[in-house]
Structure formats: structure tokens, C-alpha cells
Write a protein that holds these residues in place. Structure first.
Motif, mmCIF file in Angstrom:
data_model
loop_
_atom_site.group_PDB
_atom_site.id
_atom_site.type_symbol
_atom_site.label_atom_id
_atom_site.label_comp_id
_atom_site.label_asym_id
_atom_site.label_seq_id
_atom_site.Cartn_x
_atom_site.Cartn_y
_atom_site.Cartn_z
ATOM 1 N N PRO A 1 -14.018 10.208 -4.121
ATOM 2 C CA PRO A 1 -14.618 8.944 -3.656
ATOM 3 C C PRO A 1 -13.956 7.705 -4.268
ATOM 4 O O PRO A 1 -13.869 6.662 -3.612
ATOM 5 N N ILE A 2 -13.475 7.824 -5.509
ATOM 6 C CA ILE A 2 -12.792 6.693 -6.134
ATOM 7 C C ILE A 2 -11.480 6.401 -5.406
ATOM 8 O O ILE A 2 -11.148 5.245 -5.114
ATOM 9 N N VAL A 3 -10.729 7.458 -5.105
ATOM 10 C CA VAL A 3 -9.470 7.279 -4.375
ATOM 11 C C VAL A 3 -9.737 6.684 -2.997
ATOM 12 O O VAL A 3 -9.039 5.762 -2.556
ATOM 13 N N LEU A 4 -10.750 7.196 -2.309
ATOM 14 C CA LEU A 4 -11.112 6.651 -1.001
ATOM 15 C C LEU A 4 -11.516 5.183 -1.121
ATOM 16 O O LEU A 4 -11.146 4.350 -0.287
ATOM 17 N N GLY A 5 -12.268 4.863 -2.171
ATOM 18 C CA GLY A 5 -12.744 3.497 -2.353
ATOM 19 C C GLY A 5 -11.620 2.495 -2.538
ATOM 20 O O GLY A 5 -11.575 1.468 -1.852
ATOM 21 N N TYR A 6 -10.684 2.793 -3.455
ATOM 22 C CA TYR A 6 -9.615 1.810 -3.672
ATOM 23 C C TYR A 6 -8.631 1.788 -2.514
ATOM 24 O O TYR A 6 -7.991 0.771 -2.255
ATOM 25 N N THR A 7 -8.516 2.905 -1.779
ATOM 26 C CA THR A 7 -7.657 2.908 -0.591
ATOM 27 C C THR A 7 -8.233 1.997 0.490
ATOM 28 O O THR A 7 -7.520 1.160 1.069
ATOM 29 N N ILE A 8 -9.517 2.149 0.758
ATOM 30 C CA ILE A 8 -10.175 1.302 1.759
ATOM 31 C C ILE A 8 -10.106 -0.161 1.348
ATOM 32 O O ILE A 8 -9.823 -1.048 2.173
ATOM 33 N N TRP A 9 -10.332 -0.440 0.062
ATOM 34 C CA TRP A 9 -10.309 -1.823 -0.405
ATOM 35 C C TRP A 9 -8.923 -2.441 -0.260
ATOM 36 O O TRP A 9 -8.780 -3.593 0.178
ATOM 37 N N SER A 10 -7.880 -1.697 -0.611
ATOM 38 C CA SER A 10 -6.523 -2.245 -0.519
ATOM 39 C C SER A 10 -6.144 -2.546 0.925
ATOM 40 O O SER A 10 -5.518 -3.574 1.217
ATOM 41 N N TYR A 11 -6.532 -1.661 1.847
ATOM 42 C CA TYR A 11 -6.230 -1.925 3.253
ATOM 43 C C TYR A 11 -7.070 -3.079 3.793
ATOM 44 O O TYR A 11 -6.618 -3.817 4.680
ATOM 45 N N VAL B 1 0.795 -1.235 0.000
ATOM 46 C CA VAL B 1 0.000 0.000 0.000
ATOM 47 C C VAL B 1 0.827 1.285 0.000
ATOM 48 O O VAL B 1 0.261 2.372 -0.151
ATOM 49 N N TRP B 2 2.153 1.182 0.160
ATOM 50 C CA TRP B 2 2.936 2.388 0.432
ATOM 51 C C TRP B 2 2.861 3.420 -0.691
ATOM 52 O O TRP B 2 2.742 4.626 -0.443
ATOM 53 N N ASP B 3 2.908 2.973 -1.944
ATOM 54 C CA ASP B 3 2.918 3.946 -3.042
ATOM 55 C C ASP B 3 1.556 4.620 -3.206
ATOM 56 O O ASP B 3 1.487 5.785 -3.607
ATOM 57 N N GLY B 4 0.475 3.916 -2.868
ATOM 58 C CA GLY B 4 -0.849 4.531 -2.935
ATOM 59 C C GLY B 4 -1.049 5.611 -1.895
ATOM 60 O O GLY B 4 -1.867 6.522 -2.081
ATOM 61 N N ASN B 5 -0.299 5.537 -0.784
ATOM 62 C CA ASN B 5 -0.436 6.542 0.265
ATOM 63 C C ASN B 5 -0.085 7.941 -0.229
ATOM 64 O O ASN B 5 -0.629 8.943 0.247
ATOM 65 N N GLU B 6 0.839 8.024 -1.182
ATOM 66 C CA GLU B 6 1.289 9.328 -1.660
ATOM 67 C C GLU B 6 0.329 9.953 -2.663
ATOM 68 O O GLU B 6 0.539 11.085 -3.101
ATOM 69 N N THR B 7 -0.745 9.221 -3.007
ATOM 70 C CA THR B 7 -1.782 9.790 -3.877
ATOM 71 C C THR B 7 -2.335 11.070 -3.273
ATOM 72 O O THR B 7 -2.641 12.030 -3.990
ATOM 73 N N TRP B 8 -2.447 11.088 -1.946
ATOM 74 C CA TRP B 8 -3.058 12.244 -1.287
ATOM 75 C C TRP B 8 -2.183 13.481 -1.372
ATOM 76 O O TRP B 8 -2.689 14.613 -1.397
#
Length: 336
Positions: free
Chosen positions: A312-322, A53-60
Motif C-alpha cells: 500500500p505504501i508503494v501504491l500510495g506514493y506511485t499514485i501521488w507522484s502521477y 516517474v520513470w525510475d519509480g516504475n521499476e519498483t514493481w
């Protein structure tokens, strides 16, 4: 009464930055803690807790920067000029850290210690640079009309250097409590000890900043200590003290794994709230507000439509990955 687009964009940017601090904070915190864990297998477990998940964290971080460019182009250009050096060091640290993250998995046993040091070094540089930028923002800037009138090194002051080290303490707390939640046995016990030290350290840091900023900036002192603001804002410091006390008690209860991380997030959120109270509504301290720096309503509204779709899309895939990687990694095997 029309819609206040500037206020909506300020909330979106504040939300994006808070999500970055939370999610990349424990990620960077793991790198900060790396030198304190000499065991190779334990280091592998630490890395594996964030590997998916580390690289997705920097999306924000990207979202916050893009939102500022769209909604507050004046602030975007000004802050890039005023904070050029810490931002460039931050990006260099994040890039170096990302490279080392991937290369250490593929490196030979002889080369892996080099990439371990690189991972820690990149984490320290990125975190310290973010803290310096934050301290410089709180201090304010030299402004000539709407342009930056200072020098490149103005952002490096005793206060901003202190906030650079302070952010290391905050991220170390997030990293240690994350590892309490995601690991077990000896590594988990080690992280509980680190979390206790970091929790006390963060409280001390918050107290120092809370005293330093009003003394250095009369307008911040007026915000907190004038009446009736004083009574409205009085719960914030008491909440910080209460949450820290509860956090230290929870850390001593070995059967609780997720609660220390949740309380660490609450501590960071309270600190973030205090910063927002002190700085509002200035996006370029000490004099340019969000409304003065806003782009035309037509462009703000147009960009807002796309942003409200993508968040909401970013939130959705973030929640799903975690959710998918919710379990604890197994030594030598990763996630099941």
C-alpha cells in the motif's frame, strides 16, 4: 480451512508483474518510439513526460523478484538459472537506458545524439529480453527433479524470439497512447498514427500466440478447448476483438486524449489474463506448481506481513507522484 499462503503470494507476484508491465511498459515504449521521432524538441517532450516517474516504475520489478525469493525460492533459483541470459541482457539494457536517460539532459548538443541512440538501444534490448524470457517461460523447461537440466541457450527458440518482438509491439502501443495523453499538436498527431499501427499489430500478435501455443502445447489446448472450459473462456477472445475495434475508433476521435491509453491498458490486461489462464497453476512449466515450489508456511507468513504493509505504501506514493505530474509538459519548460 486454512489460509492458502501460496495462492496469496502468487496473486501478489502476478499483481506486481502486471504493474511493472503497465508502468514500465509505456516508459520503455517511449524509447522504442524514439527512432521514429527525429525532431529534437519533440524528443525532449517525450522524455519529460516520464522524467519525474520513470525510475519509480521499476519498483514493481524489484517487488516481484523479492516476493518470488521469499515465497517460492525453488522457482526463484530455477528461473534464474534457466533464464540467465535474457535476464542479464534485460538488466544491462535497463542500466544502459537509465544512464543515458540522465546523461542526455547534461550532454552538449554534439553529444546528445549519442545518448538518444543509447536510450533507444537500451529500451529495445530490455524489451526484447523480457519478451524472450516470457516466451521461454511459456515453452517450459527441461527439469531433472527440481533442478534445471537444460542449456543456457535453450531459452532462445523461434517462439521466444517472436514473443521478444511481440512485446516491442505491445510496449510501443503503451508508449504511443501515453504520449497521446501527455502531449499535443504535431507530436500527438504522430503518436495517434503510431498507435493505430501498434494496435493492429498487437491484435495480430495475440492471434498468432493464441494459435501457436495450443498447437505446440497439448496441455494448453486442453485448458482452452475442453468442455466446459471452452464456453467459460470464450468471452476472452471476443473481448480482445471488441476492445481493439473500440480502440481504433477512439484513436480517430481527436478530442479524446486519455481514453486510448486506458483501452491500451485493457488490451494488455486481456493478454495477461490469457497467459495466466494458460499457465495456471505452474510456476515452473510444465510440471512444478506454486504449491510444490512454495517456501515453508512459517517463512511465507512472516514475509507476507511485511509485504502487505509495504505494497500500500508503494501504491500510495506511485499514485501521488502521477497525480502531482498529471498535466502535460511544456516544450522547453517541463512541468508547471
Amino acid at each position: 480451512m486454512g489460509i492458502d499462503l501460496s495462492l496469496i503470494w502468487a496473486v501478489i507476484i502476478a499483481f506486481g508483474l502486471m504493474m511493472y508491465v503497465i508502468m514500465d511498459g509505456f516508459d520503455l515504449g517511449i524509447g522504442i518510439l524514439f527512432p521514429f521521432v527525429p525532431d529534437r524538441q519533440q524528443r525532449d517532450i517525450m522524455i519529460n513526460t516520464v522524467a519525474p516517474v520513470w525510475d519509480g516504475n521499476e519498483t514493481w520489478l524489484v517487488l516481484g523478484g523479492a516476493a518470488m525469493f521469499a515465497a517460492f525460492p525453488l522457482a526463484y533459483g530455477f528461473l534464474l538459472s534457466a533464464l540467465y541470459l535474457p535476464l542479464m541482457f534485460m538488466l544491462a539494457g535497463l542500466i544502459w537506458r537509465g544512464v543515458s536517460f540522465e546523461f542526455r539532459f547534461k550532454a552538449s548538443e554534439r553529444r546528445r545524439p549519442f545518448w538518444d541512440k543509447a536510450f533507444a538501444f537500451g529500451s529495445y534490448v530490455a524489451t526484447f529480453s523480457q519478451g524472450v524470457a516470457l516466451g521461454a517461460f511459456i515453452n517450459g523447461f527441461k527439469i531433472d527433479g527440481t533442478t534445471f537440466a537444460g542449456a543456457a541457450l535453450d531459452c532462445f527458440t523461434p517462439f521466444s524470439i517472436f514473443t521478444g518482438f511481440a512485446l516491442m509491439v505491445a510496449y510501443a502501443l503503451l508508449g504511443s497512447t501515453w504520449l497521446i495523453m501527455k502531449t499535443s499538436d504535431e507530436l500527438q498527431r504522430r503518436m495517434r498514427d503510431r498507435a493505430e499501427v501498434s494496435s493492429i499489430g498487437l491484435l495480430i500478435v495475440i492471434i498468432i500466440v493464441s494459435v501457436w501455443t495450443p498447437l505446440a502445447h497439448p496441455h494448453i489446448a486442453a485448458r482452452w478447448f475442453s468442455l466446459p472450459n471452452f464456453f467459460y473462456l470464450l468471452p476472452v477472445p471476443f473481448l480482445v476483438l471488441g476492445v481493439t475495434w473500440l480502440h481504433l475508433r477512439i484513436l480517430r476521435r481527436r478530442e479524446l486524449h486519455a481514453a486510448p491509453f486506458m483501452l491500451a491498458l485493457l488490451m494488455i490486461f486481456l493478454g495477461y489474463t490469457g497467459l495466466a489462464i494458460s499457465m495456471w497453476p505452474y510456476i515452473i512449466p510444465p510440471s512444478i506448481t506454486i504449491w510444490a515450489a512454495a517456501s515453508p508456511p512459517e517463512s511465507s507468513g512472516f514475509a507476507l506481513v511485511g509485504t502487505l504493509l509495504i505494497v500500500p505504501i508503494v501504491l500510495g506514493y506511485t499514485i501521488w507522484s502521477y497525480y502531482v505530474f498529471r498535466d502535460k509538459p511544456v516544450a522547453g519548460e517541463g512541468y508547471h
